[in-house]
Write a protein that holds these residues in place. Structure first.
Motif: not given
Length: 636
Positions: A245, A328, A249
């Protein structure tokens, strides 16, 4: 509403006292809330503690929460996070944290009552240099208070952009990295901080920069921890998520050795058999006797059971985090691709993409080579798919009935739903041969259907995620092997009775996202039959068409209406469908829907970006399609 009138055994005349009883109940609750307010504002420590305990008890009944919020209890209780008494701070932190878990609307109401001011002040005043004192009588209490406030902060930031703004303006992100020192703070503290950072850093450039600057060494150290203890597995998994993060990403910006280490950690986390460890736990959980009572273990046995429950929870949390990280990674790569394509004309790009019914750019091309190779070599899809399966029903029942293991039951259901959402992303991302080919995807579709349409399904989230997987599987089958005879053979024997459960699901469904998935799904099924038209398949296609048209007229959500129209346009884009289109009077019926779509689009302008694109595309394509199809039908 929902009130039960008590039987009065000593009276022979029945009198309707419902209004009086309701008034008494309301007065009683108002009196109780006023008592809490008075206690919270008292000078005496015991009074404040007692008020917080009563507040916590009232929160357990969700019907009380609107009134508690309306009376401004949060504004009164929140300053107690800074109280001089450790017990009061702890009780306030636990109560407010529990309140923040109810709904996002509850968090919004807490923000309106200025919850963030005392939360920020707590970190500035109590956490900047705090280290647990082994000689302090309140050490455990102070640790728990810190963890509860971290979780409160996480919940607020997850629900409110304003909370994230407050966070950025404070020194909290400069303070939290010191709590990643596993040598100074225990696993529970470090885990809580990592969970919070995992949420607040995502899509937050300012937070990313601070954590990279202040916590890079600590995160790398946590990533390299040795051991397979559930607490260690959770720490490593969360560290991997925070690191990803911090680079927005985009995992490709990380060094190759870090990427490989992260992928290995995710795979190892998911390799643990969650069904087995839950089954083993259920064999030690005390069961109810004939009277429905449970005799909780005592002494050493109680400590061992508590430790086992904690270990299972940590492993389930680690696995859910790993699944979210994988999801993600897939979606961020896809998003990057979408953003890069926005510079060109979307309509022209779509036409080029599907020219002659063949995609010239595959979704799996969006995933970088290193990550794709890791996903395939580490069998990541199979590992995530395994988490969609719950333990045996008797194990689930045992865990649900024993109070101390009820949270594990909830975590298992959450893990299943998150795994399905991740599978949805992986289906779009991985090459079809690594999903078992057409037959493998068909099996995924069937197996997921058993989850989506089972009789006792209670969770809307499960239904939504399962139908999303079914839709993704059919999309992959259709667009990767369009007009392939192997595809057609899978659905040759599809009859109306086979899809009736889906049609019933659409009719009865109250959730727009699920309706949308099911509408698109039956549309894809119909399109797969176009390549093998006969009396049976033609009947199925016509029935599906009439059903989708009927649902479109009933639909209130403009984006679901657009989905239905787009589904029909896709289905009848093939020239082989001209005869069927004439039979169901498709052009006339779509012409009636066109102004309805325009009106709803004007009325419902506040939509998420992806829904706006869907509505815009349907609105643009529908008139052109009507004109095109009308011309072809006229030549029949």
């Amino acid at each position: 509403m929902g009130k039960i009138r008590k039987t009065r055994t000593k009276r022979t005349v029945v009198v309707d006292n419902s209004d009086e009883e309701e008034e008494l109940a309301t007065d009683s609750k108002e009196n109780a809330i006023q008592t809490i307010i008075d206690q919270l504002q008292a000078a005496d420590v015991e009074e404040k503690y007692c008020g917080l305990q009563t507040f916590a008890i009232m929160i357990e009944n969700s019907e009380n929460i609107p009134q508690l919020l309306n009376c401004g209890l949060v504004k009164v209780a929140a300053p107690l996070l800074l109280d001089q008494a450790s017990s009061v701070r702890n009780a306030a932190a636990g109560t407010l944290r529990n309140l923040s878990t109810v709904t996002m609307d509850t968090c919004d109401a807490m923000m309106e009552q200025d919850i963030m001011t005392p939360v920020v002040s707590y970190f500035h005043e109590h956490a900047e240099s705090w280290v647990p004192d082994t000689n302090s009588k309140t050490k455990d209490e102070d640790i728990d208070t810190f963890i509860q406030i971290i979780n409160l902060l996480l919940n607020l930031c997850e629900s409110s952009d304003l909370a994230v703004k407050y966070l950025g303006q404070s020194r909290i992100l400069d303070i939290l990295p010191r709590y990643l020192d596993f040598g100074t703070f225990n696993a529970d503290v470090v885990t809580a901080v990592l969970q919070c950072l995992f949420v607040v850093v995502e899509d937050n450039p300012a937070a990313m920069a601070k954590i990279i600057s202040n916590a890079e060494k600590q995160l790398q150290a946590l990533l390299g921890l040795e051991g397979e203890d559930p607490a260690i597995v959770l720490l490593k998994t969360l560290s991997a998520g925070v690191i990803i993060n911090t680079c927005g990403g985009n995992i490709t910006t990380l060094p190759t050795d870090v990427i490989n280490r992260i992928m290995s950690i995710l795979a190892n986390t998911l390799s643990v058999d969650h069904r087995l460890i839950c089954s083993q736990l259920s064999s030690t959980v005390p069961l109810r006797d004939e009277l429905g009572k449970v005799e909780a273990p005592k002494g050493k046995a109680a400590q061992e059971l508590e430790s086992q429950i904690q270990a299972v929870l940590q492993m389930l949390n680690a696995q859910q985090s790993a699944i979210e990280i994988i999801a993600n990674i897939c979606s961020s790569e896809d998003a990057d691709d979408k953003e890069s394509s926005n510079s060109s004309d979307n309509d022209d790009a779509d036409e080029e993409l599907l020219e002659n019914g063949v995609e010239t750019h595959l979704a799996e091309d969006n995933l970088v080579t290193e990550v794709m190779e890791a996903f395939i070599s580490l069998e990541m899809f199979d590992k995530v798919w395994g988490k969609t399966q719950l333990p045996a029903s008797n194990v689930m029942l045992i865990l649900k009935e024993y109070e101390a293991s009820q949270l594990i039951h909830k975590r298992l259901l959450s893990l299943q739903t998150r795994a399905l959402l991740c599978i949805n992303n992986l289906i779009s991302t991985l090459p079809i041969e690594n999903l078992g080919g057409i037959n493998g995807l068909y099996k995924i579709w069937v197996d997921t259907g058993k989850l989506a349409f089972k009789q006792d399904v209670e969770s809307v989230h499960l239904s939504e995620s399962a139908t999303a997987v079914m839709r993704a599987a059919l999309d992959k089958i259709k667009f990767r092997d369009n007009a392939n005879s192997n595809v057609s053979s899978l659905f040759t024997d599809l009859a109306l009775s086979d899809i009736e459960i889906m049609l019933t699901g659409i009719r009865e469904c109250q959730v727009p996202e699920i309706r949308s998935n099911l509408i698109r799904m039956v549309g894809i099924l119909a399109s797969l039959l176009v390549n093998n038209l006969n009396d049976v398949t033609s009947s199925v296609i016509c029935t599906i068409t009439e059903f989708v048209l009927e649902q479109a007229h009933k639909e209130n959500e403009v984006w679901v209406l657009a989905e239905a129209i787009d589904t029909l346009v896709d289905l009848y884009s093939e020239d082989e469908t001209d005869g069927l289109a004439a039979k169901v009077k498709l052009v006339d019926k779509l012409a009636i829907l066109a102004p309805i779509l325009r009106n709803k689009a004007r009325q419902q302008k506040r939509l998420p970006k992806e829904y706006k694109v869907l509505v815009s595309t349907a609105s643009s394509n529908l008139p052109r399609f009507i004109k095109y199809k009308k011309g072809r039908i006229s030549r029949l």
